[in-house]
Write an enzyme that holds these catalytic residues in place. Structure first.
Site, mmCIF file in Angstrom:
data_model
loop_
_atom_site.group_PDB
_atom_site.id
_atom_site.type_symbol
_atom_site.label_atom_id
_atom_site.label_comp_id
_atom_site.label_asym_id
_atom_site.label_seq_id
_atom_site.Cartn_x
_atom_site.Cartn_y
_atom_site.Cartn_z
ATOM 1 N N LYS A 179 -10.591 -1.978 -8.872
ATOM 2 C CA LYS A 179 -10.063 -0.822 -8.146
ATOM 3 C C LYS A 179 -10.321 0.509 -8.855
ATOM 4 O O LYS A 179 -10.441 1.546 -8.216
ATOM 5 C CB LYS A 179 -8.553 -0.981 -7.948
ATOM 6 C CG LYS A 179 -8.164 -2.127 -7.019
ATOM 7 C CD LYS A 179 -8.334 -1.750 -5.576
ATOM 8 C CE LYS A 179 -7.833 -2.841 -4.633
ATOM 9 N NZ LYS A 179 -8.282 -2.613 -3.253
ATOM 10 N N GLU B 78 -2.157 4.790 -0.758
ATOM 11 C CA GLU B 78 -1.343 3.688 -0.270
ATOM 12 C C GLU B 78 -1.589 2.504 -1.199
ATOM 13 O O GLU B 78 -2.625 2.429 -1.843
ATOM 14 C CB GLU B 78 -1.737 3.319 1.164
ATOM 15 C CG GLU B 78 -2.906 2.325 1.296
ATOM 16 C CD GLU B 78 -4.234 2.851 0.798
ATOM 17 O OE1 GLU B 78 -4.403 4.076 0.713
ATOM 18 O OE2 GLU B 78 -5.125 2.028 0.482
ATOM 19 N N SER C 148 -12.481 -10.312 -9.442
ATOM 20 C CA SER C 148 -12.185 -8.896 -9.205
ATOM 21 C C SER C 148 -11.009 -8.357 -10.008
ATOM 22 O O SER C 148 -10.921 -7.162 -10.231
ATOM 23 C CB SER C 148 -11.947 -8.665 -7.715
ATOM 24 O OG SER C 148 -10.926 -9.518 -7.247
#
Lengths: 403, 273
Positions: free
Chosen positions: A96, A118, A385
């Site tokens: 991210k 968000e 990830s």
């Protein structure tokens, strides 16, 4: 869909990936999106911007992330070799951060000092709060009240980083409602506010921009494969919620037609149970959060509540480029259940000493399923990830332990 | 076949021009606060002075609406209010009122899942006059061509942030009326600054063939009167929905609707055009 010659040519000027994507937003959002698109297209071609982004990825995020050959896991399975792209080793513990660093740089270039985001599981919120702390920007994170309860540690992490976390109590009180609330904030405060969307969804240019910032994963991986193994992998796999880590890995390989691409969606308690978040495997084309894509909705077109053991995959839509890749046949999307993901989680912990995020455990489970049917000389590259530290409480609780 | 659809809106604005009055357009969410109330409340609104009725089609994820409308949508969806119900209510309303235009306002996904062409056909048959699809800006207009083909007025939004090039396109494409959202935000939130929008609306009225309605943020007689000085139509939504939200019977909802709208009507009518 007719044959696609160059997958890297998408989206078109209107932000469409074939019939998907686009700008399905209220009139008030059109101008801010135009402003963002103009700024991003300019920065994308600006060598100084790209150099600063690359420097931050190297020195702040800690890139490149390695490709690790999971030999003991592969031996246990007895099929193809499983390779892990270690995005879990990035700063903040997931892919991210690639996107939030990129968007924070865009925000700074546009002169916006207030950042909103968000978050579902809290990973994107933490990654956003992190870059805001680093760039000295105000940070407001919208998070569903249900998710706040499920992810207390990440909520506290965001607060430590200086972010304000606003609980969203409308609708199902999860990620989709947090996204709607963040859009509302943006519309009302557009002059000084930049909205960092955390996945490859939303209106154009977000699906393109978030993909571009995560595409470093696949570019690195492609070069690493050639260097370490002398060839490209036979199969790629990654988990797909909104789909940012998956597109990050897949994008550089889309024109390598011999590389098979498989996305793993959250099948929750099984697709037949109705308790899942598999928009591509079990949804239908519709419009949600500014783009045309596959969505999970009822026969009245109302968006349905989703279920996954992994909060990060718990979303009733999916990035429009994935919808395009599915329809064109370039990528396959399959469901992985909660139980399969948890089994993969334990297997990876025990055989390799790597504790994957529950999201990433879906990809590991899919890699295992694929490996079983392939010979030992085949290579499967799986995007790991994120790391699983954030999920330890969830897993313990599910297995009847109180920590 | 040209249905009555767009003609009802044009006829109504023609009547208003002739009597030098400003249109009053209340918005309610279909099926809220209880499904049984909707048709009765529509009639009550007409009795209270509504010239056109905007009927919201509830959606699970109304990202362009504020909390008042979102909660109304949630209440309606708890009763499983769907397109078939809403069109049924319009048909029922039409049995007693063939003059007051009805405009449906909603989001794209429910319409698409229902089938746009089917929806367009059924809406015309039920007596709907126009449709405003909140999340479908002019860039995506092709999506809604079946609505135009069926003769439904495609009501478009214009915002303070709309560029002048896009405004020109919207003016060209507008049907029924152009809906100017009076601040850069969501429905029902910020306070209205009449002065800030007066000039823009004047410019739009000069250039557009269709009337200009102003909405979002008008909450009472005073704010409605301020807007009536320069707009062709005043839209009032969140405050009305809020006023109806506590009603538990159709009768109660009707009384509240009339009581809410009457002073707004009087205030709007105090402005002679």
């Amino acid at each position: 869909m007719s044959r696609i010659d160059d997958y890297h040519a998408w989206p078109d000027a209107h932000g469409r990936f074939g019939p998907y994507g686009g700008t399905y937003v209220a009139e008030t959002l059109v101008a801010p999106l135009e402003e963002l698109k103009a700024a991003y297209l300019r920065l994308r071609d600006d060598p100084a911007f790209q150099q600063e982004f690359a420097d931050d990825l190297k020195h702040y995020v800690g890139r490149p992330s390695p490709i690790y050959h999971a030999r003991r896991l592969s031996e246990k399975i007895g099929g193809a070799q499983i390779l892990l792209k270690r995005e879990d080793l990035n700063h903040t513990g997931a892919h991210k951060i690639n996107n939030t660093v990129g968007q924070a740089l865009v925000a700074r270039a546009m002169g916006k000092r207030r950042i909103i985001a968000e978050t579902g599981a809290g990973q994107h919120g933490v990654a956003t709060a992190t870059v805001c702390a680093r760039f000295g920007m105000q940070c407001v994170v919208y998070m569903g009240a249900v998710d706040i309860e499920r992810q207390k540690i990440n909520v506290y992490r965001m607060k430590l980083l200086g972010a304000e976390v606003i609980p969203v109590t409308s609708g199902s009180q999860t990620l989709k409602d947090a996204l709607s609330e963040a859009l509302r904030d943006w519309v009302s405060n557009v002059a000084d506010t930049f909205y960092i969307i955390g996945t490859v969804a939303g209106p154009h240019p977000y699906p393109m921009m978030v993909r571009d910032f995560n595409a470093v994963v696949g570019r690195e991986a492609r070069a690493q494969m050639l260097e370490q193994f002398g060839r490209l992998p036979d199969v790629l796999t990654a988990c797909v919620g909104g789909g940012s880590n998956a597109l990050g890995l897949f994008h550089a390989f889309l024109n390598d037609r011999d590389v098979r691409i498989v996305g793993a969606e959250a099948a929750g308690e099984g697709i037949a149970s109705g308790h899942h978040a598999a928009s591509l495997a079990a949804g239908r084309p519709g419009v949600l959060h500014g783009n045309r894509t596959y969505v999970l909705c009822d026969d009245d077109g109302q968006i349905t509540e989703t279920h996954s053991v992994s909060a990060g995959l718990d979303y009733p839509g999916v990035g429009p480029e994935h919808a395009f890749l599915k329809d064109s046949g370039r990528a396959e999307y399959v469901g992985v259940t909660d139980d399969e993901a948890l089994a993969a989680f334990h297997l990876l912990c025990e055989s390799e000493g790597i504790l994957p995020a529950l999201e990433s455990s879906h990809a590991v489970a899919q890699a295992i399923n694929l490996a079983r049917g392939l010979s030992k000389d085949k290579l499967i590259l799986c995007n790991l990830s994120g790391r699983g530290d954030k999920d330890v409480h969830t897993i313990a609780k599910r297995e009847g332990l109180e920590l | 076949m040209i249905p009555a659809a767009m003609n009802r809106i044009a006829t109504r604005f023609g009547q208003l021009r002739a009597t030098r009055r400003t249109a009053l357009i209340p918005f309610i969410t279909a099926g809220d606060p209880i499904p049984d109330a909707t048709v009765a409340v529509m009639h009550a609104l007409v009795e209270g002075g509504a010239d056109i009725i905007e009927l919201g089609m509830p959606f699970s994820d109304p990202m362009a609406d504020g909390p008042v409308i979102q909660h109304a949508d949630e209440r309606a969806l708890r009763h499983k209010v769907g397109i078939a119900d809403i069109l049924g209510w319009v048909r029922e309303f039409r049995a007693r009122d063939d003059d007051t235009p009805v405009v449906l306002m909603g989001y794209l996904n429910p319409i698409e899942i229902h089938g746009i062409e089917l929806f367009a056909h059924e809406a015309v048959a039920a007596g709907v006059d126009g449709v405003l699809v909140v999340d479908c800006p002019i860039e995506e207009d092709d999506t809604l061509q079946p609505l135009r083909d069926a003769g439904l007025a495609r009501i478009l939004l214009v915002a303070p942030t709309t560029s002048s090039a896009r405004l020109a396109r919207a003016i060209e494409m507008a049907e029924g009326y152009l809906y100017y959202v009076s601040f850069a935000g969501i429905t029902g939130a910020a306070k209205l600054s009449a002065d800030a929008i007066r000039a823009r609306v004047a410019e739009m009225r000069q250039r557009a063939q269709v009337p200009i309605a102003v909405g979002f943020g008008i909450k009472d007689a005073a704010s409605a009167e301020a807007v009536a000085e320069f707009a062709d139509a005043v839209v009032i939504g969140s405050a009305l929905v809020d006023a109806l939200s506590s009603a538990t019977t159709a009768g109660e909802a009707c009384r509240q609707a009339r009581a809410f709208l009457a002073p707004v009507r009087a205030a709007v009518d105090s402005i002679q055009r």
